[in-house]
Design a protein around this motif. Structure first.
Motif, mmCIF file in Angstrom:
data_model
loop_
_atom_site.group_PDB
_atom_site.id
_atom_site.type_symbol
_atom_site.label_atom_id
_atom_site.label_comp_id
_atom_site.label_asym_id
_atom_site.label_seq_id
_atom_site.Cartn_x
_atom_site.Cartn_y
_atom_site.Cartn_z
ATOM 1 N N PHE A 6 -1.881 10.252 -3.575
ATOM 2 C CA PHE A 6 -3.056 9.520 -2.878
ATOM 3 C C PHE A 6 -3.422 8.846 -3.327
ATOM 4 N N SER A 7 -4.616 8.715 -2.728
ATOM 5 C CA SER A 7 -5.907 7.477 -3.229
ATOM 6 C C SER A 7 -6.728 7.579 -2.340
ATOM 7 N N TYR A 8 -8.250 7.652 -3.059
ATOM 8 C CA TYR A 8 -9.463 8.652 -2.314
ATOM 9 C C TYR A 8 -10.488 7.609 -2.494
ATOM 10 N N ASP A 9 -9.572 6.235 -2.769
ATOM 11 C CA ASP A 9 -10.708 5.233 -2.397
ATOM 12 C C ASP A 9 -9.821 3.505 -2.662
ATOM 13 N N VAL A 10 -10.721 2.212 -2.361
ATOM 14 C CA VAL A 10 -9.519 1.870 -2.407
ATOM 15 C C VAL A 10 -9.269 1.107 -3.791
ATOM 16 N N LYS A 11 -8.230 0.961 -4.470
ATOM 17 C CA LYS A 11 -7.533 0.020 -5.751
ATOM 18 C C LYS A 11 -7.164 1.851 -6.997
ATOM 19 N N MET A 12 -7.867 2.622 -5.928
ATOM 20 C CA MET A 12 -7.618 4.400 -6.614
ATOM 21 C C MET A 12 -6.610 4.979 -6.305
ATOM 22 N N LYS A 13 -5.974 5.555 -7.076
ATOM 23 C CA LYS A 13 -4.903 6.446 -7.420
ATOM 24 C C LYS A 13 -4.440 7.601 -8.088
ATOM 25 N N ARG A 54 -3.461 0.367 -3.151
ATOM 26 C CA ARG A 54 -4.276 0.473 -1.762
ATOM 27 C C ARG A 54 -5.264 -0.500 -2.010
ATOM 28 N N GLU A 55 -4.636 -2.077 -1.589
ATOM 29 C CA GLU A 55 -6.146 -2.821 -1.751
ATOM 30 C C GLU A 55 -6.851 -3.379 -0.889
ATOM 31 N N LYS A 56 -6.890 -2.434 0.862
ATOM 32 C CA LYS A 56 -7.929 -2.239 1.634
ATOM 33 C C LYS A 56 -8.127 -0.943 1.590
ATOM 34 N N LYS A 57 -9.088 -0.628 2.408
ATOM 35 C CA LYS A 57 -9.077 0.288 2.611
ATOM 36 C C LYS A 57 -8.440 1.408 3.867
ATOM 37 N N GLU A 58 -7.995 0.428 5.201
ATOM 38 C CA GLU A 58 -7.615 1.475 6.019
ATOM 39 C C GLU A 58 -5.819 1.129 5.420
ATOM 40 N N ARG A 59 -5.206 0.303 4.735
ATOM 41 C CA ARG A 59 -3.944 0.669 4.859
ATOM 42 C C ARG A 59 -3.526 0.909 3.478
ATOM 43 N N PHE A 60 -2.689 2.016 3.025
ATOM 44 C CA PHE A 60 -1.971 2.439 2.046
ATOM 45 C C PHE A 60 -0.429 2.690 2.143
ATOM 46 N N SER A 61 0.411 1.948 0.703
ATOM 47 C CA SER A 61 1.306 0.924 1.047
ATOM 48 C C SER A 61 2.591 2.120 -0.078
ATOM 49 N N LEU A 62 3.536 2.949 0.308
ATOM 50 C CA LEU A 62 4.351 3.177 -0.601
ATOM 51 C C LEU A 62 5.343 2.699 -0.968
ATOM 52 N N ILE A 63 5.651 2.139 -1.749
ATOM 53 C CA ILE A 63 6.543 1.263 -2.994
ATOM 54 C C ILE A 63 8.282 2.299 -3.642
ATOM 55 N N LEU A 64 9.074 1.785 -3.143
ATOM 56 C CA LEU A 64 9.734 2.316 -3.678
ATOM 57 C C LEU A 64 11.289 1.148 -4.122
ATOM 58 N N GLU A 65 10.726 1.020 -5.696
ATOM 59 C CA GLU A 65 10.479 0.131 -6.056
ATOM 60 C C GLU A 65 12.485 0.133 -6.402
ATOM 61 N N SER A 66 13.183 0.975 -6.557
ATOM 62 C CA SER A 66 15.100 0.561 -6.892
ATOM 63 C C SER A 66 15.092 1.744 -5.431
ATOM 64 N N ALA A 67 15.810 1.729 -4.523
ATOM 65 C CA ALA A 67 15.940 3.146 -3.704
ATOM 66 C C ALA A 67 16.876 3.649 -4.218
ATOM 67 N N SER A 68 17.608 4.846 -4.514
ATOM 68 C CA SER A 68 18.616 5.390 -4.643
ATOM 69 C C SER A 68 18.518 6.210 -3.805
ATOM 70 N N THR A 69 19.647 7.266 -3.394
ATOM 71 C CA THR A 69 20.371 8.206 -1.853
ATOM 72 C C THR A 69 19.341 9.437 -2.221
ATOM 73 N N ASN A 70 19.071 9.329 -3.139
ATOM 74 C CA ASN A 70 18.076 11.066 -2.985
ATOM 75 C C ASN A 70 17.307 10.932 -2.379
ATOM 76 N N GLN A 71 16.802 8.967 -2.171
ATOM 77 C CA GLN A 71 15.166 9.492 -1.739
ATOM 78 C C GLN A 71 15.357 8.206 -0.175
ATOM 79 N N THR A 72 16.644 9.698 0.198
ATOM 80 C CA THR A 72 16.290 10.087 1.794
ATOM 81 C C THR A 72 15.870 10.940 2.278
#
Lengths: 114, 115
Positions: free
Chosen positions: A48-55, A68-86
């Motif tokens: 979770f993120s409580y402010d811009v650039k905070m996580k 979270r570079e902007k207040k309205e946008r929060f991105s989730l990144i899977l660096e190297s997807a694996s089947t257990n992330q389905t």
């Protein structure tokens, strides 16, 4: 009405790919969350993120990162997807104002990793 | 740490029957309590919440819940269900002393209403 949108409803990716899930909210909320939903396990907090650039890490951050570079946008990144992330991934946002405790959810992204 | 137990994973009922979905949480300290509903292929929608005040909380779609501090419970009820109430229901808690924190969810109860 509060609106939380997620960039994709369905995604199919290959093992090892880098995957970006985007979430945007239009209510100027300070807090944003990423959950993962699996049958029989309910929703589990990834980050979770409580402010811009905070996580903050949630209960299951391994294999994930966020941005979270902007207040309205929060991105989730899977660096190297694996089947257990389905899984189903749900984004939510919440105001910091006193007694404004409701989290508002997006429609979810159903991710299949092959 | 807080935890939430939804005592029934599946609840089948007939249309127009009453229903109760049970939820217990682990801590007796102050909490905020929520029920969310998830219809197929959709996100979660807030049904009702308890923050303070009256222990009987009324929500949308005719649902209500009662906060019982001594039993650490927050059971969801509806006197007469419809087919359209078929969905998954999640109970959740948060800590009022920690602003901005995430919700802790139960594992969900699938309500199946048949005619």
């Amino acid at each position: 009405d509060v609106k939380v949108t997620q960039s994709s409803r369905y995604l199919v990716k290959r093992t090892g790919e880098k995957v970006f899930l985007e979430c945007v909210q239009d209510m100027d909320h300070e807090n944003m969350f990423w959950y993962r939903q699996d049958p029989g396990l309910g929703l589990r907090l990834i980050y979770f993120s409580y402010d811009v650039k905070m996580k903050e890490k949630g209960d299951i951050p391994e294999g994930y990162s966020v941005s979270r570079e902007k207040k309205e946008r929060f991105s989730l990144i899977l660096e190297s997807a694996s089947t257990n992330q389905t899984s189903m991934y749900l984004c939510a946002s919440k105001s910091d104002r006193h007694f404004q405790e409701t989290q508002y959810f997006g429609p979810g992204t159903r991710l299949l990793v092959l | 740490a807080q935890s939430v137990t939804q005592l029934d994973s599946q609840v089948p009922v007939f249309e127009e029957a009453p229903v109760e979905l049970r939820c217990n949480y682990s801590s007796s300290v102050s909490v905020y309590l929520f029920w969310y509903v998830q219809y197929p292929n959709q996100g979660l929608q807030l049904l009702l919440k308890y923050l303070s005040g009256s222990t009987l909380v009324k929500g949308i779609n005719g649902f209500e819940a009662e906060f019982n501090k001594s039993q650490t419970s927050f059971h969801l009820r509806k006197p007469s269900v419809h087919i359209s109430d078929t969905a998954e229901y999640f109970c959740a808690v948060s800590d009022p002393d920690q602003a901005g924190t995430a919700l802790i969810f139960g594992k969900g109860t699938t309500l199946s209403v048949s005619s």
